[in-house]
Each structure stands twice: as structure tokens, then as C-alpha cells.
Design an enzyme around this catalytic site. Structure first.
Site: not given
Lengths: 502, 502
Positions: B268, B271, B297
Site C-alpha cells: 500500500e 500505491h 499495481e
């Protein structure tokens, strides 16, 4: 827009109410996020969004087409139910007020507030009033301008007071506070000469993780359904309600103060009980939520003080409290604890103030707000004047602005005229307690056995369920007669005379 | 609406983009709240608000007046900058797609999703697929209908894939997955006969409170500014971005699994790094945020696997990790830890899968989605078919739906066609790594010394800052040439051959 019948007009009203409720929810949740978990430096994006959402709100409420809708509903008033009439009236009031504020100003104010909140928080932590002052100046200016939009025919501060507690004026408050002060001050003087209460054990080390569990226990005692009510942690405790099935309270844990969060949870729990008790049907309408700050505070302070700081309540919870903190409370009896959490000492922080001196803190703020809005006090003069009044009313020296005029969140949130509702709420609560005792008899016994069902049902039936259906004065009168500060004075006198064996 | 010049038209576009950004922010924060701290039974009020906000969004984007704005901008395309042209194009695409969905359906879908999320969460906990099935059926139906609105001339699932990764089709994916499978399956077969890796210490007891602190350390290592990025806890980890200065990642802590949250945070975090690296100027425009799921991704899996599961990275963080958990990791070397977190075992849960078998989990979902949307598989048949494919592709028996077809949040969130982007992203990432090594030389050395500045700058310059300026295919090509799965296959083969001394 032409309406063919009342039901069509009511549908139009309902559609607006639904949007209004959604926009409020969105703005409230952004605020709630910012106060609870948002990373520190995220103000800018939030300000953008709040600006746009309040623009939507403005367009919705200040929409000129609402005039024809409201005229139609007014003409057909006789065909409306009590609820429908009140929804129309409340919406009319909101439209009229907001339509008077130019959209650009309204949006600018919302953006200012979203920044001011963060600036205040930082200024409070860093004891840096000058950093916050320019924001406060702008907020005062906006409030003054808005007051003139609300009602140009009355003093600006009266117009603001009316926003929080319909019908309340400086004239009423001056009398109320004078009366209250002449009762509290001599009582406080006597207490200074009485045998001091030992509350040293309240400031032992109470691990925060255990305090969190203790909060859960308190929520259980108050029978607040956690499926509808969250607890978060913030600098300053507050309650936010999105609808009657989604309420969030916050608290602040201090390791060396068990009473602080304990009574915050009970206080905010009182707000939550009110919101959760509003009628389902009123969700997403003008009737949703608590009716006024004064009535809201009457409920929060009812649970915090009239129940939470009563001997019966402490006796009920004390065995469990001792299980949570056996070492810290070793040798402390329920009565010791009761006396400690009611100890009256003139102090610096409003939210930590005892029940008796609390209203003196409000009076300081009331005086300052009156003069800031009235234009006889500048923001630059505020800290010194705050300190002077604390010395005069409470006899304490304010060491810094963090513990002085930066302590409260209200002004950074844009609210002037809010504070008096705390004192009014306390007084309303005492008057309600009197009526409740007439109806239910010995409520101490119920409290001492942990049975709050009748108390909650009494409040639920008379106050909570009605949400905004009645104006605060009307609601109070229906519940326990015309407002009379004497009930509160009698309650305080009786409690503190006994507590200190005066 | 008539526009007098390009600048006027661009202002009109910008005003729409600003509103769009605010409405997205509001909806995203309501979702984030619901996944993190909202009390359990608060779905209803949230559904009301999301319904209204998506109505506003619909009115904004599907507004017929946008047609004249977009025509004007198209006519004056030559006068637009690259950014302005792309903003117009992206907005045109969104308008066209949304205008094809009737507003009532769009709103109904949003309301359905807000309920489905809660139902799925409960169903997953209680292993109760039948409770979720009716919601899933409706979500599949909506997706099929929307696909026809998006592009009625191509297969429905292709139209959905295109939403997540522009230009990707079943034809491309069938080839990609076939190629990948024929590389992974024999590699996996060899691994089954190799000496097994001991990862038993990963499931010792790792207190969650310490894991939370360890997460903070990982964020520090990744140089993610916590002033702009929060960490919360949810059932299923995800990243939510409100703008490039306000990103939230979530993780899930398991006491008996140190690797789970560790790699969730790094994933995460990847991201978040992408979102935080987008150009400031693009905030509140169509260019804001990551360009596609596949590119997103590629970044998250780049950090999770290509960096996070590399020997160099583990060697760098291991001394600190051992300080956090000295007892649990007693006698475990950095190399042991490296081998353990890369151990390849066919398993049940996608998010816990090792790097090698991960894509097999995706292939199962891809097959099922293709058939659900294509109408050759019913929701009722889904659990059995899921279990059959897990047996076929991974050789494992699925004991219940909680660990089977209820494990992922995507379908309850309304997304079909999302899963393949995980596999694509992994492959993109390997191709980027190859190009990065050509440019920066020995990046293992930099990683081993905890210096991520050049790596982050390389990605920032080539990928992150551009946000949505280039289509994913174009961006990839600019960065590292035409998409070629071979880089990923080579990377996996090399890594796992060495790891298992095959």
C-alpha cells in the site's frame, strides 16, 4: 415552479431536505476525519472540498425557487400536519438567513474555518496566540457581518445568540448570569474555608489502554448501542451526528487524570443519547437532530453531572472502576471518589472545571464575546482581558494562552454565541431533574442499581424523540414549565452545602 | 452555452473538474470511514448520502451542456496544451460513458454497493456465501448492463477490462496468462521437490502494538511523509487517495503473522508513493491520481516484491526488525528471513500468496469473471467453480467460502475486470526494474544501504509525476518500451531458481 397540490410541494421539500442532509453528512464526516485520524498536513485538499460542498449547500438552500415553494406551503398551512408545518418553518428560516449571506462570503467562511481549525490546534499546542489571531479576527468579522444578515434590527451578539438558542438575548443572559453569580460566589467563598477534599488519587497513573476499556464499560452502563455510536480520540472531546443511527463521540485520554476522559465520555454520551433517541421518521428532514445547543447541553450535562457526578452513580460504578484500576484506587472508597470528582476549586480549564465553578468560566467567555462582537474589544486585547476576567471571576492567574484563551475549539470553529448555551443547558437540566423526580420518585435508587431505563425513557419521551419539532423554549415548557434558574441554584446550593458540610 | 475563447472554455472545464474532485473526495472519505472506524450498523444513513452525492456527480458529468463545452474544446484542440487536451479527452470519455448510464441506475448501483460492502464483510466473517449471493447477482447484472453502455460492440468483459486498463482485452490476457502459466507451473513443480524453506518463525506471536510501531518504521524507510499519509486498520488492506497531499493506506494485523501486515504496508505504501508523487498542478483536475489499476499495481508490487522481498532490502531492515522482535527472531538470520518471506507454496488466500503463485490466484478470478459476465456461470455455481479451479491451478482444497470466493473485497465493491491488473502490474514492474537497472546500475547496493532516493526519483520522474497525463500503454512504452511479459518471466525464473537452488 407551480405546485398542483400540497403533496407535490411536500415532495419537493423532502427532496431538498434529503440533499441538505447528504451534504451536511459529507461535510460533517470530513470534519470528523480531520479531527480524528487525518494526517497533519492535509488541510488544503479538505478546504477545497468543503468550499465546493458548501457551495452546493448554498445553491440548494438559497435557491430563489424555494420562495415559491415556501409561499405555496404557507398558503396551505391549514392542510399541513404539525411536523410538516415545522419543517416548512425551519426551512424558511434557514433559506431567509442564508439568502442574506452572499454565496462568495459563505464559501469563503467555510474555507477559512477549515484552515482555522488546524491553525488553532497548532497554536494551542505551541502557545502561539499571534499565529491564530489573524484567523480569529476574520472569524469575528464574519460573525458580525452574518449577524447583520440574520437580523439587522437587533444587536449583533443577540442575533448570534438566537442562532444557538432561539429567543435568548443579552438581556435575559445578563439577568441569569447575575443571579447565578450571586449564588455561586458566596458558596464558593464558604467552600474555601471548609475542610479540603483529597482528590490526589485522581492524578495517579491510569494507563490509557485501560482507560479505553473503561470507556467501553461506561458506554455499556449508559446503554448506548455501540453499533450506532463510535468513540474516537481528539484534542477536544465533541459529538458529531450524521443521523439518528450514526453518532460519534470523542474523548481525550490523559494518563494522569482518570476523571477527565471519564466525564467527557459521559458528557458526550449524553449528547449521543439525545441524537440516537430522535425519531427515525425525522432523519433527512429539517426535524432531524437535537433542537438547540441549550437543550443539547441540558442532556449532556444531565448525564455528566446530575447523574454521572451523583453519589448514587458513583456507588454503582465504583466496584467496576476499582477492578479496572485496583492499585491506583487502593484504599479509596466510593465516597472518597464521589467527593473527589465533585471537589470545587477555581481553575483554568473550562472542560475540567467542577460543576460549581463551571458557569464562571462561561461568564468570562460571554463577557468577551459580547465585547468582541460589539466592537469594544479587539482580538489583540483578548488574551490580557481573558486573564484579567479569570482573575476577577475565579481568582486564578492564567500562566499562558494555551491554558487561557486558546483552550476552546469553538471560536476556531466559527461559533460565537455558543458558550452561554452550556450554562443554560445546566440550568435546564436541573429543572428537568426536578420534574423527573416528581414523576418517577426516588431516582437515586434506580441509579444506584444501574437501572437507567426509566430515566432514559422519561427523557426520550419528553425530549429526545421530538428532535427539532418544538422550539427549545416550548419543549422546555412542555417538559417542566417556564425556564427558571432557581432550580439550578437550589440544586447547586443543596449539593455543595452537603458535600462540604457548610 | 457559448464560449468566447479557449480560456473561457477551460475555466468552465476547470470548474466542473473542481466539483468532480470535491464530490469524489466526499464519497471516498465516507467509504474510508465505513471501512475503518464507522460503527457497525450505520449503513443506511451512508447509503442515503452516497446516493445523493452520486446523483450530484451524475448531474455534473452527464449534464447535456457538457456537449457544447467538449465540442468547443475539440474544435480548438490545436490551441490546447498537452495537459489541456488530455483533460478534455478524459472528461469526454467520462461524460460519454456516464451519459449512457441512466441516472436512476447509476444511483441505484451506488446505493447497492454501499450495502453490499457491509453484507460481504459479515458474510465473509460468518462463512455465509448465500447471504452475499443476491447482492453479487445484482452487481454482476449491473456490470453487464454498464459494459453494454460503455461499448456495446465488444464483449461485455472486454468493455469492463478497458475501464481498469485502457486497451486490454481478453485476447491479450489469454495469451499473457497462458505464457505466464507455462513458465510458473513447471517452476513450481521443481520447487515441490526442492529442499523446503523453514518459515515457521513468521507465525510466532508478534504483539500487534509492536507491529504498529514496526509499520511506522517501514513508512520511514520508504520515506513516506506521514504528514500527508495516514495508516488505518481494516479487514482488507487498501489505499485511498483524496488528493496528492492526502493519502491513506490501511493494513490488517495478525498476531501470528509478521509478514502479512509488513508486506501490506509496503504494498500500500507503493500505491501511496505513486499518489503522493503526482504533480501538484494536477490536483482537482482530470489528470489527478494514478492513471490505471495496472500502473498502480506496478508501483505497489514494485515496492512489495521487487524491493520489499529482495535480499538487499531484507538485509537493510533486518537489524531493526530484530530489535522490534528479539525473542521471536532469536537465532533467525537475515537470509533465513529473506528465504521465509519468499517461500513459495500453493495456498488459499491471494493477498497472502507468495510472489510466484500469486498470478495463479489472479487467473482463477479472471476465468470466473469472464464466465460470470459472459453469462456462462451463475453466482450460485461460483463457490464450487472457485474451489474446482483452485484445485486445478494451485492444487489446493478450499475448506470454506471465507477462505474461498468470499476472500476479496473487489466484487462487493462493484469491480469486475480489476483483478487482471494485479498480474499486469507485476509484469509491468519487472519490465520497469529492468529499465531502471540499465539507468541506475547496481540498485541492490543502494537498497542494501537504505538509500531509496534514486529509485524513487527514477519512478517519480518517469511514472508518478505524470499522473493521468499519458494512457497506461503510452506511459509504459515511454518508460521501458512496449509491454513484454518476458521480463517478468525471466525475473521470476531467476529469483526462484536461485532461492531454491534448482
Amino acid at each position: 415552479m407551480q405546485y398542483h397540490n400540497v403533496s407535490e410541494a411536500l415532495s419537493a421539500l423532502q427532496a431538498i431536505e434529503a440533499k441538505r442532509s447528504a451534504l451536511s453528512h459529507a461535510m460533517a464526516i470530513i470534519y470528523f476525519d480531520s479531527a480524528t485520524v487525518a494526517p497533519k498536513n492535509t488541510t488544503e485538499g479538505r478546504a477545497h472540498t468543503l468550499g465546493i460542498l458548501s457551495g452546493y449547500m448554498y445553491e440548494l438552500v438559497a435557491n430563489p425557487e424555494n420562495t415559491s415553494l415556501l409561499s405555496y406551503l404557507k398558503e396551505h398551512e391549514a392542510e399541513l400536519s404539525l411536523e410538516e408545518k415545522r419543517r416548512s418553518e425551519l426551512f424558511r428560516k434557514e433559506c431567509e438567513q442564508l439568502s442574506r449571506i452572499p454565496q462568495a462570503e459563505f464559501t469563503e467562511f467555510q474555507i477559512l474555518l477549515s484552515k482555522a481549525g488546524d491553525v488553532w490546534e497548532k497554536a494551542k499546542i505551541e502557545n502561539d496566540f499571534p499565529a491564530f489571531a489573524p484567523y480569529l479576527e476574520k472569524i469575528v468579522d464574519f460573525n458580525r457581518k452574518f449577524a447583520a444578515y440574520y437580523n439587522p434590527d437587533i444587536p449583533a451578539y443577540d442575533a448570534l445568540l438566537n442562532e444557538f438558542e432561539e429567543g435568548i438575548t443579552m438581556e435575559t443572559l445578563d439577568v441569569f448570569f447575575d443571579k447565578l453569580r450571586s449564588a455561586i460566589v458566596p458558596l464558593l467563598a464558604k467552600i474555601q474555608t471548609a475542610k479540603p477534599i483529597d482528590d490526589s488519587f485522581l492524578s495517579k497513573s491510569y494507563p490509557i489502554e485501560t482507560q479505553r476499556k473503561y470507556s467501553e464499560y461506561l458506554m455499556e452502563v449508559l446503554q448506548i448501542d455501540r453499533g450506532y455510536c463510535g468513540i474516537a480520540e481528539t484534542e477536544h472531546p465533541f459529538t458529531e451526528n450524521f443521523n439518528n443511527k450514526d453518532v460519534r463521540i470523542t474523548t481525550h485520554y490523559y494518563e494522569n487524570d482518570i476523571a477527565s476522559s471519564m466525564f467527557s465520555v459521559i458528557h458526550e454520551g449524553g449528547h449521543a443519547i439525545y441524537e440516537l433517541g430522535c425519531k427515525d421518521d425525522y432523519n433527512h428532514t429539517m426535524l432531524a437532530g437535537g433542537v438547540s445547543m441549550g437543550i443539547h447541553e441540558s442532556q449532556s450535562r444531565f448525564f455528566e453531572n446530575l447523574i454521572g457526578r451523583s453519589k448514587a452513580f458513583i456507588e454503582y460504578i465504583y466496584p467496576t472502576l476499582r477492578n479496572f484500576f485496583p492499585e491506583q484506587l487502593d484504599g479509596v472508597t466510593a465516597d472518597d471518589f464521589y467527593r473527589a470528582v465533585n471537589k470545587s476549586t477555581p481553575s483554568l480549564i473550562r472542560t475540567e472545571a467542577d460543576e460549581l465553578t463551571y458557569c464562571l468560566h462561561i461568564m468570562v467567555r460571554y463577557e468577551l464575546e459580547k465585547r468582541l462582537i460589539g466592537g469594544t474589544l479587539t482580538v489583540a486585547e483578548l488574551p490580557a482581558e481573558w486573564n484579567r476576567l479569570y482573575k476577577e471571576y475565579l481568582g486564578v492567574d492564567v500562566p499562558n494562552d494555551t491554558m487561557g484563551c486558546l483552550q476552546d475549539t469553538h471560536w476556531s470553529g466559527g461559533s460565537f454565541g455558543y458558550f452561554p448555551s452550556y450554562a443554560l443547558g445546566s440550568a435546564y437540566g436541573a429543572q428537568m431533574l426536578h420534574a423527573m423526580k416528581n414523576d418517577l420518585g426516588n431516582i437515586e435508587e434506580k441509579i444506584a442499581s444501574g437501572d437507567f431505563s426509566e430515566i432514559k425513557a422519561w427523557l426520550g419521551e419528553r425530549i429526545h424523540q421530538h428532535a427539532c419539532l418544538y422550539a427549545p423554549g416550548e419543549l422546555l415548557e412542555k417538559t417542566c414549565g417556564k425556564f427558571d434558574a432557581q432550580y439550578y441554584i437550589d440544586y447547586l446550593t443543596d449539593k455543595f452545602t452537603k458535600l462540604y458540610s457548610l
